[in-house]
Design a protein around this motif. Structure first.
Motif, PDB file in Angstrom:
ATOM      1  N   LEU A 169       0.831  -1.206   0.000  1.00 21.45           N
ATOM      2  CA  LEU A 169       0.000   0.000   0.000  1.00 21.45           C
ATOM      3  C   LEU A 169       0.869   1.262   0.000  1.00 21.45           C
ATOM      4  O   LEU A 169       0.619   2.205  -0.757  1.00 21.45           O
ATOM      5  CB  LEU A 169      -0.909  -0.037   1.231  1.00 21.45           C
ATOM      6  N   GLN A 170       1.903   1.256   0.831  1.00 27.17           N
ATOM      7  CA  GLN A 170       2.812   2.406   0.866  1.00 27.17           C
ATOM      8  C   GLN A 170       3.557   2.557  -0.456  1.00 27.17           C
ATOM      9  O   GLN A 170       3.815   3.694  -0.907  1.00 27.17           O
ATOM     10  CB  GLN A 170       3.804   2.232   2.020  1.00 27.17           C
ATOM     11  N   TRP A 171       3.903   1.448  -1.071  1.00 28.56           N
ATOM     12  CA  TRP A 171       4.584   1.506  -2.365  1.00 28.56           C
ATOM     13  C   TRP A 171       3.708   2.192  -3.411  1.00 28.56           C
ATOM     14  O   TRP A 171       4.211   2.940  -4.261  1.00 28.56           O
ATOM     15  CB  TRP A 171       4.944   0.100  -2.823  1.00 28.56           C
ATOM     16  N   MET A 172       2.420   1.949  -3.344  1.00 30.28           N
ATOM     17  CA  MET A 172       1.511   2.609  -4.279  1.00 30.28           C
ATOM     18  C   MET A 172       1.406   4.108  -3.994  1.00 30.28           C
ATOM     19  O   MET A 172       1.229   4.901  -4.922  1.00 30.28           O
ATOM     20  CB  MET A 172       0.118   1.975  -4.186  1.00 30.28           C
ATOM     21  N   LEU A 205      -6.280   2.097  -5.017  1.00 32.27           N
ATOM     22  CA  LEU A 205      -5.070   2.786  -5.484  1.00 32.27           C
ATOM     23  C   LEU A 205      -4.597   2.250  -6.825  1.00 32.27           C
ATOM     24  O   LEU A 205      -3.986   2.978  -7.616  1.00 32.27           O
ATOM     25  CB  LEU A 205      -3.961   2.631  -4.439  1.00 32.27           C
ATOM     26  N   GLN A 206      -4.853   0.976  -7.097  1.00 33.80           N
ATOM     27  CA  GLN A 206      -4.387   0.355  -8.335  1.00 33.80           C
ATOM     28  C   GLN A 206      -5.191   0.805  -9.554  1.00 33.80           C
ATOM     29  O   GLN A 206      -4.730   0.662 -10.692  1.00 33.80           O
ATOM     30  CB  GLN A 206      -4.480  -1.176  -8.215  1.00 33.80           C
ATOM     31  N   LEU A 207      -6.373   1.350  -9.332  1.00 34.87           N
ATOM     32  CA  LEU A 207      -7.274   1.608 -10.454  1.00 34.87           C
ATOM     33  C   LEU A 207      -6.792   2.690 -11.408  1.00 34.87           C
ATOM     34  O   LEU A 207      -7.233   2.737 -12.554  1.00 34.87           O
ATOM     35  CB  LEU A 207      -8.665   1.976  -9.927  1.00 34.87           C
ATOM     36  N   ASN A 208      -5.891   3.587 -10.958  1.00 35.27           N
ATOM     37  CA  ASN A 208      -5.470   4.664 -11.874  1.00 35.27           C
ATOM     38  C   ASN A 208      -4.153   4.357 -12.562  1.00 35.27           C
ATOM     39  O   ASN A 208      -3.621   5.205 -13.251  1.00 35.27           O
ATOM     40  CB  ASN A 208      -5.375   5.994 -11.123  1.00 35.27           C
ATOM     41  N   TRP A 226      -8.735   6.967 -13.871  1.00 32.23           N
ATOM     42  CA  TRP A 226      -8.941   5.530 -14.020  1.00 32.23           C
ATOM     43  C   TRP A 226      -8.999   5.167 -15.497  1.00 32.23           C
ATOM     44  O   TRP A 226      -9.571   5.895 -16.324  1.00 32.23           O
ATOM     45  CB  TRP A 226     -10.241   5.095 -13.353  1.00 32.23           C
ATOM     46  N   ASN A 227      -8.434   4.017 -15.835  1.00 29.33           N
ATOM     47  CA  ASN A 227      -8.347   3.614 -17.239  1.00 29.33           C
ATOM     48  C   ASN A 227      -9.704   3.265 -17.827  1.00 29.33           C
ATOM     49  O   ASN A 227      -9.983   3.545 -18.982  1.00 29.33           O
ATOM     50  CB  ASN A 227      -7.403   2.412 -17.375  1.00 29.33           C
ATOM     51  N   ASN A 228     -10.548   2.625 -17.036  1.00 31.06           N
ATOM     52  CA  ASN A 228     -11.831   2.162 -17.561  1.00 31.06           C
ATOM     53  C   ASN A 228     -12.856   2.209 -16.429  1.00 31.06           C
ATOM     54  O   ASN A 228     -12.949   1.287 -15.623  1.00 31.06           O
ATOM     55  CB  ASN A 228     -11.698   0.738 -18.118  1.00 31.06           C
TER      56      ASN A 228
END
Length: 531
Positions: free
Chosen positions: A116-119, A166-169, A216-218
């Protein structure tokens, strides 16, 4: 947030190693002590009845064959699965069996916190590792996750939900990460359902603050995945309402959010001070970093780390502090945001702060001259613990003898670690933070190997001899005289033993029972038939 270039590869191997260390720590002495009141024994009994299918319909939890309306059966079902694969139907499951699933699931928050911190701070390997290290070494995170309770597993679900958002963008797999976010929301609906509200609000506030949802990509795939992931959690609650009707609302209102928001239960006299005290007691040795880190995050509020750290901590604190019912474990959701907040400051302290290149969008920490005194403070605390360990050999400090080894290893780790952190050599400072962490881990391992880690058991009388007395004299209508009902006594006696009410019957008591016929004894306890 860093002044120097950093590799793009995430530190997967060190994070996995810290996660493995957390899992090993979670298993040390896991089954050595009996289940405690109230939650452990209750969770175990609900899981056992799920394993035997005693509910009126599949996945309907019961407690002593009555509808269980306090929590959804997410973790109870997993414990039931472990029981079904390790224990014969006619046997009472062991403590190790009951605690295994929550202990392992809770340990996952250690690598997930680092990820999470890495993101939040891409390329900052030190901050990611520091986050996992803090979570690994905090006593409340390590100890409470071992218990057969919902809070540790809930913390892991919370971390993975925020990670998926956090991963969504940046990920092209919008549907996958949307589904993971939805599944973690379902997991929380099946653990402590009302807590999902502040967790989603915290993530949503951070997304809106930084307008991240626009990148966000989609969007369609992300929201579609979320709805798909939400299906199991929402589906169970609809199924629950279908089977039990209006009783299902008790989980949300009467015994859920309504109770903790409006009813000051037993042990809640201190109100909002209960979670504050828990944080002040359990955050060592990293607690002194938190005030500085909070100021630093505010100065960096235009960064992703600053936004998410502040939004998560302030939202969760705002949801927990006003509760009318306050129990020590209600503060558990605060540890992940505190680790997210404090870890970059620890990494800054260990790295090369003198070479930091400050900029308006990348300011250096506040009160750096005071921060540089923290290693000396840790060294002093370690020295005090070593002196306490030595004092335990004297008559004056004989009461400290049971804690001698704990204070010795903890004091040595903190003293040596603080001393090395004062060095001007970055490599020696890294050795210093490793020493600090090893002191905590070694002390936790010793604590979990001893009978002291479950200190709540010492607050009242042990139930196992009394439960054995009840089992040795089978029959109906046993009540407990002079004490409130003990879920752990019910568990080990394999029958419900309610509090005594006026009238004749079979009574368990540790007092002299006049005009009674004694059926059995266990120390000062008797089981008697009274007129």
């Amino acid at each position: 947030m860093r002044s120097d270039s950093a590799p793009d590869a995430a530190p997967w191997i060190p994070l996995a190693g810290l996660g493995l260390a957390a899992a090993v720590l979670a298993l040390i002495g896991l089954g050595d002590l009996p289940l405690r009141d109230f939650d452990e024994a209750t969770v175990a009994r609900v899981a056992l009845e799920l394993r035997h299918g005693l509910g009126e319909a599949p996945l309907m939890p019961t407690l002593w064959e009555q509808p269980y309306l306090n929590k959804a059966p997410g973790l109870h079902s997993l414990i039931a699965l472990v029981i079904s694969t390790t224990t014969r139907p006619d046997q009472l499951p062991s403590e190790w069996t009951v605690r295994l699933a929550p202990a392992l699931l809770s340990s996952l928050v250690v690598p997930l916190g680092g990820w999470l911190q890495w993101m939040l701070r891409p390329g900052d390997r030190s901050s990611a590792l520091a986050t996992s290290l803090i979570l690994l070494t905090l006593l409340p995170v390590a100890r409470h996750g071992r218990l057969a309770m919902l809070d540790g597993t809930q913390l892991t679900a919370m971390a993975l939900l925020w990670l998926a958002l956090l991963q969504l963008n940046r990920s092209r797999c919008s549907a996958l990460w949307g589904a993971i976010a939805g599944l973690m929301a379902s997991a929380m609906l099946l653990l402590k359902a009302p807590l999902l509200v502040p967790v989603v609000v915290a993530g949503g506030l951070a997304l809106v603050w930084g307008r991240e949802w626009k990148t966000w990509n989609n969007h369609a795939a992300a929201f579609g995945g979320m709805l798909l992931g939400l299906a199991p959690g929402v589906g169970w609650h609809l199924w629950h309402a279908h089977i039990r009707g209006s009783q299902a609302l008790w989980l949300w209102g009467g015994d859920g959010a309504g109770r903790v928001l409006l009813d000051a239960g037993e042990g809640s006299d201190l109100g909002w001070r209960v979670p504050v005290i828990e944080v002040l007691e359990g955050g060592w040795p990293w607690l002194p970093l938190a005030p500085f880190a909070l100021i630093w995050a505010w100065r960096c509020r235009n960064s992703r780390w600053g936004r998410w750290s502040l939004a998560c901590l302030l939202t969760m604190a705002g949801a927990i502090l006003p509760l009318r019912t306050q129990l020590p474990w209600y503060s558990h959701p605060l540890w992940l945001p505190l680790a997210m907040l404090s870890a970059p400051l620890l990494a800054w302290l260990v790295g090369q702060p003198t070479l930091w290149k400050s900029a308006p969008e990348n300011p250096a920490p506040y009160n750096r001259w005071l921060l540089f005194q923290l290693p000396l403070f840790w060294c002093g605390l370690g020295l005090m613990l070593l002196l306490l360990s030595l004092t335990s050999f004297s008559k004056i400090g004989s009461s400290l003898a049971p804690y001698r080894d704990l204070t010795a290893v903890l004091g040595l780790g903190w003293c040596v670690g603080g001393w090395w952190l004062r060095s001007t050599d970055p490599q020696r400072r890294r050795i210093g933070v490793i020493s600090l962490s090893c002191g905590n881990v070694a002390a936790l391992a010793l604590l979990f190997h001893s009978p002291m880690w479950l200190w709540e058991l010492n607050e009242t009388w042990p139930v196992q001899p009394v439960a054995a007395l009840a089992r040795a004299n089978p029959g109906k209508g046993i009540s407990l005289k002079g004490y409130d009902e003990r879920p752990s006594l019910n568990w080990y006696a394999e029958q419900r033993i309610p509090r005594f009410k006026d009238g004749p019957g079979r009574h368990l008591s540790d007092k002299v029972q006049e005009d009674c016929s004694i059926e059995g004894r266990a120390g000062r306890w008797t089981l008697a038939i009274c007129r």
